[in-house]
Design a protein around this motif. Sequence first.
Motif, short mmCIF file in Angstrom:
data_model
loop_
_atom_site.label_atom_id
_atom_site.label_comp_id
_atom_site.label_asym_id
_atom_site.label_seq_id
_atom_site.Cartn_x
_atom_site.Cartn_y
_atom_site.Cartn_z
N THR A 389 -1.62 -5.78 17.13
CA THR A 389 -1.26 -4.37 17.31
C THR A 389 0.19 -4.11 16.89
OG1 THR A 389 -0.71 -4.86 19.63
CG2 THR A 389 -2.89 -3.96 19.18
N ILE A 390 1.04 -5.13 17.02
CA ILE A 390 2.42 -5.00 16.56
C ILE A 390 2.44 -4.84 15.04
CG2 ILE A 390 4.61 -6.22 16.29
CD1 ILE A 390 4.37 -5.18 19.02
N ARG A 391 1.64 -5.66 14.36
CA ARG A 391 1.58 -5.55 12.89
C ARG A 391 1.09 -4.17 12.47
NH1 ARG A 391 -1.82 -9.46 11.87
NH2 ARG A 391 -3.62 -8.07 11.99
N ASP A 392 0.06 -3.65 13.17
CA ASP A 392 -0.46 -2.33 12.83
C ASP A 392 0.61 -1.26 13.04
OD1 ASP A 392 -2.84 -3.55 12.29
OD2 ASP A 392 -3.75 -3.07 14.23
N TRP A 393 1.37 -1.40 14.13
CA TRP A 393 2.43 -0.41 14.41
C TRP A 393 3.48 -0.42 13.30
CZ3 TRP A 393 7.64 -1.50 15.61
CH2 TRP A 393 8.40 -0.38 15.95
N VAL A 394 3.91 -1.62 12.89
CA VAL A 394 4.92 -1.72 11.83
C VAL A 394 4.38 -1.16 10.52
CG1 VAL A 394 6.26 -3.33 10.43
CG2 VAL A 394 6.10 -3.67 12.89
N ASP A 395 3.14 -1.48 10.18
CA ASP A 395 2.56 -1.03 8.91
C ASP A 395 2.47 0.49 8.83
OD1 ASP A 395 2.31 -3.62 8.07
OD2 ASP A 395 0.17 -3.80 8.57
N LYS A 396 2.38 1.14 9.99
CA LYS A 396 2.25 2.60 10.00
C LYS A 396 3.59 3.32 10.07
CE LYS A 396 -2.36 2.40 12.05
NZ LYS A 396 -3.18 2.64 13.27
N ARG A 397 4.69 2.55 10.07
CA ARG A 397 6.00 3.21 10.04
C ARG A 397 6.20 3.87 8.68
NH1 ARG A 397 6.07 4.74 13.78
NH2 ARG A 397 4.08 3.74 14.08
N PRO A 398 6.95 4.94 8.65
CA PRO A 398 7.31 5.54 7.36
C PRO A 398 8.08 4.54 6.50
CG PRO A 398 7.84 7.03 9.17
CD PRO A 398 7.46 5.71 9.79
N ASP A 399 8.07 4.73 5.21
CA ASP A 399 8.69 3.77 4.29
C ASP A 399 10.13 3.47 4.67
OD1 ASP A 399 6.38 3.60 2.90
OD2 ASP A 399 6.97 5.01 1.32
N GLY A 400 10.87 4.49 5.08
CA GLY A 400 12.28 4.29 5.37
C GLY A 400 12.55 3.53 6.67
N GLN A 401 11.51 3.31 7.47
CA GLN A 401 11.69 2.65 8.76
C GLN A 401 11.04 1.28 8.85
OE1 GLN A 401 10.23 5.28 11.77
NE2 GLN A 401 11.47 7.01 11.11
N ARG A 402 10.17 0.96 7.88
CA ARG A 402 9.35 -0.24 8.00
C ARG A 402 10.19 -1.52 8.02
NH1 ARG A 402 5.71 0.69 3.89
NH2 ARG A 402 4.95 2.41 5.16
N ASP A 403 11.18 -1.61 7.13
CA ASP A 403 12.00 -2.82 7.10
C ASP A 403 12.77 -3.00 8.40
OD1 ASP A 403 11.13 -3.46 4.59
OD2 ASP A 403 12.89 -2.68 3.54
N ALA A 404 13.30 -1.89 8.93
CA ALA A 404 14.03 -1.97 10.19
C ALA A 404 13.11 -2.39 11.32
CB ALA A 404 14.68 -0.62 10.50
N ALA A 405 11.88 -1.89 11.31
CA ALA A 405 10.91 -2.26 12.35
C ALA A 405 10.58 -3.75 12.25
CB ALA A 405 9.65 -1.42 12.22
N ARG A 406 10.39 -4.23 11.02
CA ARG A 406 10.11 -5.67 10.83
C ARG A 406 11.27 -6.51 11.38
NH1 ARG A 406 8.43 -4.33 5.40
NH2 ARG A 406 6.16 -4.36 5.23
N ASN A 407 12.47 -6.10 11.04
CA ASN A 407 13.64 -6.86 11.48
C ASN A 407 13.76 -6.87 13.00
OD1 ASN A 407 16.15 -8.31 10.77
ND2 ASN A 407 17.13 -6.57 11.75
N MET A 408 13.50 -5.72 13.62
CA MET A 408 13.60 -5.66 15.08
C MET A 408 12.55 -6.56 15.74
SD MET A 408 12.76 -2.58 17.71
CE MET A 408 11.03 -2.94 17.48
#
Length: 709
Positions: A389-408
Amino acid sequence: MSQQIEPEKVDQPFTFSVDLAVIESLGINLYSNAAAVLSELVANAWDADANEVDITWDVANGEVTIEDDGSGMTAKELDERYLTVAYKKRDKEGHVSPIHQRPFMGRKGIGKLSVYSLANTVKVYSAKGGLSAGFEISLKALRTHIRDNSGYHPRPIPVPEDMPERGTRIVLSDLNTKRAGVTKAALRKRLARRFDVLKFSATDSARFVIKIDGDPITYADRDDLKRLQYIWHLGASEIPATHTPNVKRSWVIPESETTVDISRGWKIEGWFGTVSSPSDLVDQGDKQESLRNIIILARTRPIQEGILDQLDFNKFFGNYVTGQIRAEFLDTDDADDIATSDRQRLVEDDERVQLLLKKLRQMFNDAGSQWSKERPKEKFRQATEKYPTIRDWVDKRPDGQRDAARNMIGTIASLHLDREVDRPALFKAGVLAFERIAIEDTGKELEKLSQGLTASDVLPLLATSRSYEDALYLQILRSRLEAIERLEHLINKDELEKVLQKHLFDNLWLLDPSWEGAAGDSDMEIALSRIRSGALFSKTEAENQKQGRIDIQYRSAAGVHMIVELKRYGRSSKIDDLVEQGNKYHEALREVLEKRQQAHSGINVVFVLGQKPKVGYLGDRTESQFITEKVQHIDGRVLYYDELLHNAQQRYREYREKKRESTALDQVLQSLDELIPEPSGGKSAGSTEDQKGSSSVSTPTPSIMAKKR
């Protein structure tokens, strides 16, 4: 074995001249473990041009034998070299061995004393040039002769018939069981880390092989290499990748960056690396040996251990580091000897040591930065495999937020926790924090309107923002429902009044939604307790029993000051008694506020009852009207536990009915909630260690503060 050797005639008895203090300081007390002792004897075999040194580890039968196929010694050489403490090999025999041109490891001439920390009886046999000789030293007899100030002559003994034509055999017996109490497997690992000789091929004429019970030490004994997750090679990659099977990424630091002093050709070689978790640096089979250690080598053997503690660099990174680094400039024949007697440390104020520390500090800081960027990527991959579910949440982030979400997520996954079961709570807190920040960032995007954005650019931003706020609000509602359900449970359990008391004061919004965030004031509580001779606000058990209450507390919110008294659920009260008590509370609180010259917008007195108070004659008024009028002059309110529960349930009924229609984010949070363990009432989930420098993390309880739209 060939027997073409003859016992050598000894004209003069062997003589061992040494002070007892030297034996104790440089032998018995200097070496704390068997590996350190055997390292000295292995070094002697290296200097003797041996191709093999075999250690027979028969501790069960009280004996350890070290045998090499080196050049051996004559009886005279045994007397002049082996039995002479502080024999200066490099001054007497040159700087390299005669056959393989190996730089001599020995320098101080005191390593031979190490055996007396492990054994009380030492037998030495050696053969060279067709002759052989042997002697025995008894530590007990040696001590007696030293105390009597008489010369000690080791007893000559016959050489065993199976003695080879060339080499030296040392037999240790009457062992110190404490220092010899290391397993064979642990001994193999320790020696494998302390001698840089695994690179020799089996066909190399200059090879040097260390064996234990006839089995060669190889890369298979290097457990530290198998545990590495990242590795940095200094100057060149020397370790075959097959021996580091779990490495995710490696770096080669250019030789130009490993140079310590270019004018003198000083440089460092070798490697260092990090493991996945600090616990990977603990060998469960040998807990006395910490792998959190950079071993500094010179002339193929250790010259400094524990150097990490002398470096001022990223301590968090340091908890994961191990390695083996060569620095030949630390032990050169034309410079002072800076190694301590046990070869565990170096003289710290020497220029060479200072330059080494400076270079390592810089290197580790650079590597720490690379590690901090790379490690969360791997941890993110592992975390999303474990928590889809964490992977799904990150994948659904907008393009500008996805890298930051992955890093967090990767950063949270990288934290070392005492209990892995606490990690979902950290992920939940991180997701909520990220979503709140995302709301703020979305608002900032609106500023771009002045630069000509179209409505089609803005609408997705507004929609995204609304979904975030709705999701956060759902979280607040869920926590409110949990509080309501808890209240219902406590009201039905009279014996849990103390728990009920804490629950209500922690959730004052149950009394009035406008009291969200109401705060206590310990100074005000003290001031109130002192007024009216201290009896009015006394919280003693006797006074609580007398008043039929659970507790009384002061709170304030938005300039309103409140006295809240919780009566016992089964307590029967009279409205006139409540009014009389309320008058006293109101008067006392007003007096304190006036003395403090503290501005306020009102004083409320609240009674929470389980049973309706007795009111007497009502006339034309309803019971509720009558009670309201009676306490109106003190801004008083009378509330009931059952009423609180009913109102709270009504207030959030809409959410109860639509609970299944939660947003995607709420589904993520719910899935994490299911993984969060129930509080046990024992120690907190996380604690600090390490340690061990290790730094572990205390798990926070996620909290949210947001306003309903």
